[in-house]
Design an enzyme around this catalytic site. Structure first.
Site, PDB file in Angstrom:
ATOM      1  CB  ALA A 118      -1.041   0.110   1.237  1.00 16.65           C
ATOM      2  CG  HIS A 161      11.040  -6.308  13.676  1.00 14.02           C
ATOM      3  ND1 HIS A 161      11.311  -5.859  14.897  1.00 14.02           N
ATOM      4  CD2 HIS A 161       9.726  -6.006  13.462  1.00 14.02           C
ATOM      5  CE1 HIS A 161      10.376  -5.238  15.326  1.00 14.02           C
ATOM      6  NE2 HIS A 161       9.133  -5.177  14.563  1.00 14.02           N
TER       7      HIS A 161
HETATM    8  P1  FAD Z   1       8.145  -1.200   3.425  1.00 15.68           P
HETATM    9  O1  FAD Z   1       7.340  -0.155   4.277  1.00 15.68           O
HETATM   10  O2  FAD Z   1       7.494  -2.370   3.348  1.00 15.68           O
HETATM   11  O3  FAD Z   1       7.932  -0.465   1.808  1.00 15.68           O
HETATM   12  C1  FAD Z   1       8.199  -1.370   0.771  1.00 15.68           C
HETATM   13  C2  FAD Z   1       7.205  -0.809  -0.276  1.00 15.68           C
HETATM   14  O4  FAD Z   1       7.583  -1.163  -1.538  1.00 15.68           O
HETATM   15  C3  FAD Z   1       5.817  -1.345   0.051  1.00 15.68           C
HETATM   16  O5  FAD Z   1       4.734  -0.379  -0.184  1.00 15.68           O
HETATM   17  C4  FAD Z   1       5.626  -2.320  -1.156  1.00 15.68           C
HETATM   18  O6  FAD Z   1       4.189  -2.566  -1.457  1.00 15.68           O
HETATM   19  C5  FAD Z   1       6.541  -1.827  -2.405  1.00 15.68           C
HETATM   20  N1  FAD Z   1       7.105  -2.726  -3.128  1.00 15.68           N
HETATM   21  C6  FAD Z   1       7.439  -4.019  -3.130  1.00 15.68           C
HETATM   22  N2  FAD Z   1       7.674  -4.418  -4.206  1.00 15.68           N
HETATM   23  C7  FAD Z   1       7.471  -3.674  -5.152  1.00 15.68           C
HETATM   24  C8  FAD Z   1       7.599  -3.698  -6.619  1.00 15.68           C
HETATM   25  N3  FAD Z   1       8.307  -4.508  -7.264  1.00 15.68           N
HETATM   26  N4  FAD Z   1       7.199  -2.469  -7.269  1.00 15.68           N
HETATM   27  C9  FAD Z   1       6.742  -1.483  -6.717  1.00 15.68           C
HETATM   28  N5  FAD Z   1       6.569  -1.244  -5.491  1.00 15.68           N
HETATM   29  C10 FAD Z   1       6.831  -2.485  -4.425  1.00 15.68           C
HETATM   30  N6  FAD Z   1       7.750  -1.628  13.279  1.00 15.68           N
HETATM   31  C11 FAD Z   1       7.687  -0.604  14.049  1.00 15.68           C
HETATM   32  O7  FAD Z   1       8.577   0.360  14.163  1.00 15.68           O
HETATM   33  N7  FAD Z   1       6.607  -0.715  15.008  1.00 15.68           N
HETATM   34  C12 FAD Z   1       5.710  -1.868  15.205  1.00 15.68           C
HETATM   35  O8  FAD Z   1       5.031  -1.984  15.916  1.00 15.68           O
HETATM   36  C13 FAD Z   1       5.822  -2.858  14.171  1.00 15.68           C
HETATM   37  N8  FAD Z   1       5.161  -3.828  13.703  1.00 15.68           N
HETATM   38  C14 FAD Z   1       4.912  -4.677  12.813  1.00 15.68           C
HETATM   39  C15 FAD Z   1       4.011  -5.230  12.680  1.00 15.68           C
HETATM   40  C16 FAD Z   1       3.870  -6.090  11.602  1.00 15.68           C
HETATM   41  C17 FAD Z   1       2.901  -7.189  11.303  1.00 15.68           C
HETATM   42  C18 FAD Z   1       4.953  -6.100  10.271  1.00 15.68           C
HETATM   43  C19 FAD Z   1       4.794  -6.791   8.977  1.00 15.68           C
HETATM   44  C20 FAD Z   1       6.058  -5.168  10.717  1.00 15.68           C
HETATM   45  C21 FAD Z   1       6.132  -4.373  11.730  1.00 15.68           C
HETATM   46  N9  FAD Z   1       7.097  -3.447  12.117  1.00 15.68           N
HETATM   47  C22 FAD Z   1       6.914  -2.559  13.121  1.00 15.68           C
HETATM   48  C23 FAD Z   1       8.228  -3.241  11.087  1.00 15.68           C
HETATM   49  C24 FAD Z   1       8.247  -2.211  10.348  1.00 15.68           C
HETATM   50  O9  FAD Z   1       6.773  -1.693   9.865  1.00 15.68           O
HETATM   51  C25 FAD Z   1       8.972  -2.446   9.028  1.00 15.68           C
HETATM   52  O10 FAD Z   1      10.038  -3.030   9.139  1.00 15.68           O
HETATM   53  C26 FAD Z   1       9.082  -0.980   7.955  1.00 15.68           C
HETATM   54  O11 FAD Z   1       7.632  -0.538   7.779  1.00 15.68           O
HETATM   55  C27 FAD Z   1       9.663  -1.270   6.599  1.00 15.68           C
HETATM   56  O12 FAD Z   1      10.131  -0.263   5.965  1.00 15.68           O
HETATM   57  P2  FAD Z   1      10.610  -0.432   4.593  1.00 15.68           P
HETATM   58  O13 FAD Z   1      10.700   0.831   3.925  1.00 15.68           O
HETATM   59  O14 FAD Z   1      11.635  -1.038   4.617  1.00 15.68           O
HETATM   60  O15 FAD Z   1       9.673  -1.231   3.745  1.00 15.68           O
END
Ligand code: FAD
Length: 570
Positions: free
Chosen positions: A85, A506
């Site tokens: 999302a 995580h």
């Molecule tokens: P993301 O925020 O996952 O962003 C990646 C984005 O890329 C997504 O929007 C995805 O749709 C998009 N994407 C992927 N592949 C493609 C593609 N090929 N083309 C286009 N778009 C693509 N952290 C906390 O701090 N507090 C919490 O309470 C917590 N609880 C959690 C509970 C759950 C269930 C989960 C799953 C995680 C939790 N975490 C928590 C961890 C934290 O939310 C994540 O580690 C963090 O948000 C990851 O950020 P990111 O930018 O690495 O990736």
């Protein structure tokens, strides 16, 4: 109209990606595109509901990746959740806003990351944050803070929501933790985490909705004409400038499938930034020809850059639960947490555990090297594990987190190990970008990780049985005295933990920021080694686990990286 040509193309409008999009588009002469596989979710109740943790699981905004069968945990697979999302995983997560322990961020610097330590990251934690000072009522109910460590003018609203549970529960739970010798910690975001606290969340208190990356970093700037958002658009790979005379490959755009299902490309004049998350960004690198040549060749992909550590070093944590029935019902937000050091969990047994782990480090390294198929290096892993060991036993940073959720006639404890040694990997299984990846976190690969979970499970039982809770807690529902009797052996505990655990979601380190000879994929500016203009900016770059939760640190890293990008061009 951009004509499909931008200065920067950001892959993934998630937690980190939207920080970059916001900061780079501050300059109205800089054009930015964000390509996000998911949709807008501002009106999705499963996202906005501040009491709705878990509602979005299994819906279409959850990637729900499946792990490989876990060889060290009964060969069962695990569901690995991640947000699909605008806002990424910040739209489905538990909303906890908890940073890290100073010593562990300082340890990044020992991995060749000059300039990355607690002191240098703190301004970026603050820059991202708009801390909502708790109301008098909330303070009476246990919300506490040190304003020095918070930011109050950044985009991301943090604080406590209106439904904070009352003072009586706070004192009860505090007394419970104190019975295990754990001190109270008023402020857990200042770099010292050990203790019991009422942690802040990412929440918009006025609207009483979840604060996610979309709300914080995109909504306020959505009308910028130099920022284009492509939703429901899935990126396959980076495209390369074949005319470049640079000695290192230069990206010139990405190939993606748009919301109408059409295959397209868009151009990046300056950089391509991968922010697709720790279980995706490494796959896009591989599909683009950056990775371990043996893996790329197996799938018929030309090798652009020989970078064998792409997708390696995957680290996750495991969650267990102790659930108790209660003669009392509690409603409201339950944001109580304890962070325990090794001494808190193991008491007099700490010395023995210390010796066992120290004596096992060479073997741990050998196991991890073998499991990686020889990609990782024995001497390097020994060095990394020594740093890891020091954090646990010398710095005594928290190793376990226990979260209490008082509910309807129930008191539930979730717990997880903060610093597992086990390492796995994530790799493509085909040159088709929609083929599911091979994701293998190798949970419980190394025995410290299991011992830590057993010790913590026992601590949960002690908490539930403490004097403070004896009038409230009635019976253990899970794991239950039937399967794990009071005098259960460690083998019995181990079995129960392996039967009942889940991923803590995580995932980190699959494109780690480290010196290249330590297994790094990106440098201190988060530029991919051996490439002129591709960065990875998301949880993939975090080299070691953090004792907090990931988003606080992901936002801070992205803020710092945005500065690095600006300083290259402006
Ligand atoms: P993301 O925020 O996952 O962003 C990646 C984005 O890329 C997504 O929007 C995805 O749709 C998009 N994407 C992927 N592949 C493609 C593609 N090929 N083309 C286009 N778009 C693509 N952290 C906390 O701090 N507090 C919490 O309470 C917590 N609880 C959690 C509970 C759950 C269930 C989960 C799953 C995680 C939790 N975490 C928590 C961890 C934290 O939310 C994540 O580690 C963090 O948000 C990851 O950020 P990111 O930018 O690495 O990736």
């Amino acid at each position: 109209d951009s004509g499909g040509v931008y200065d920067f193309v950001i892959v993934g409008g998630g937690t980190a990606g939207l920080v970059i999009a916001n900061r780079l588009s501050e300059n109205s002469y800089t054009s930015v595109a964000v390509i996000e596989a998911g949709d807008l979710v501002f009106d999705n109740k499963n996202v906005t509901d501040v009491y709705g943790y878990g509602l979005s699981f299994g819906t279409d905004i959850d990637w729900q990746y499946e792990s490989a069968p876990q060889a060290y945990a009964g060969n069962k697979t695990q569901t690995l959740r991640a947000g699909k999302a605008l806002g990424g995983t910040s739209t489905i997560n538990g909303m906890a806003y908890l940073r890290a322990q100073k010593a562990q961020i300082n340890a990044w610097e020992h991995l060749g990351n000059v300039g990355w330590n607690w002191e240098s990251l703190l301004p970026f934690y603050k820059r991202s944050e708009r801390f909502q000072i708790p109301t008098e009522d909330q303070c009476l109910n246990g919300a506490a803070y040190d304003i020095e460590v918070h930011g109050t003018t950044g985009p991301l609203k943090t604080g406590w929501n209106t439904g904070l549970l009352g003072k009586s529960v706070t004192s009860l739970i505090n007394a419970t933790y104190t019975s295990l010798g754990l001190p109270y910690r008023a402020e857990s975001n200042g770099g010292d985490m050990r203790g019991f606290t009422r942690y802040p969340a990412t929440v918009d208190r006025e609207l009483n909705v979840r604060e996610d990356a979309g709300r914080a970093y995109y909504l306020p700037i959505q009308n910028r004409t130099n920022l284009d958002l492509y939703t429901n658009s899935f990126v396959q790979r980076i495209t390369w400038d074949e005319t470049s005379t640079n000695s290192t490959p230069r990206a010139d755009g990405v190939q993606f499938t748009d919301s109408a299902g059409k295959r397209r490309t868009i151009s990046a004049k300056k950089e391509v930034i991968l922010s697709a998350g720790a279980l995706r960004s490494p796959l896009i690198l591989e599909l683009s020809g950056i990775g371990n040549p043996a893996i790329l060749e197996q799938h018929g992909i030309d090798v652009k850059v020989d970078l064998p550590f792409v997708g390696e070093n995957l680290q996750d944590q495991t969650t267990g639960a102790g659930v108790y029935s209660s003669n009392t019902s509690f409603s409201g937000t339950a944001d109580y947490v304890g962070h325990f050091s090794v001494g808190d969990i193991f008491g007099n047994d700490t010395y023995d555990l210390n010796c066992t782990v120290r004596d096992s480090l060479l073997q741990y390294a050998a196991t991890v090297v073998e499991a990686s198929g020889g990609i990782l290096d024995q001497k390097v892993m020994e060095k990394l594990f020594m740093i890891h060991y020091d954090l646990i036993f010398k710095d005594q940073i928290p190793i376990s987190e226990i979260l209490v959720s008082p509910g309807e006639n129930q008191m539930a404890f979730s717990y997880w190990g903060l610093l597992p040694f086990s390492r796995g990997n994530v790799h493509i299984q085909s040159n088709n970008s929609t083929t599911p990846a091979a994701i293998n976190p190798n949970y419980f690969q190394l025995d410290y990780d299991l011992k830590q979970q057993i010790g913590t499970a026992k601590a949960v039982r002690k908490l539930a049985g403490s004097e403070a809770l004896c009038d409230v807690v009635t019976e253990e529902l899970s794991p239950g005295l039937q399967s794990v009797p009071l005098n259960a052996s460690n083998e019995t505990w181990a079995q129960a933990i392996k039967d009942g655990y889940r991923s803590n979601y995580h995932y980190i380190a699959t494109a780690a920021m480290m010196a290249q000879d330590l297994g790094g994929v990106v440098d201190t500016d988060l530029l991919v080694y051996g490439v002129d203009n591709v960065r990875v900016i998301d949880a993939s770059v975090i080299p070691f686990q953090v004792c907090g939760h990931l988003t606080a640190t992901v936002y801070a890293i992205a803020e710092k990286a945005a500065d690095a990008i600006k300083s290259r061009y402006y």
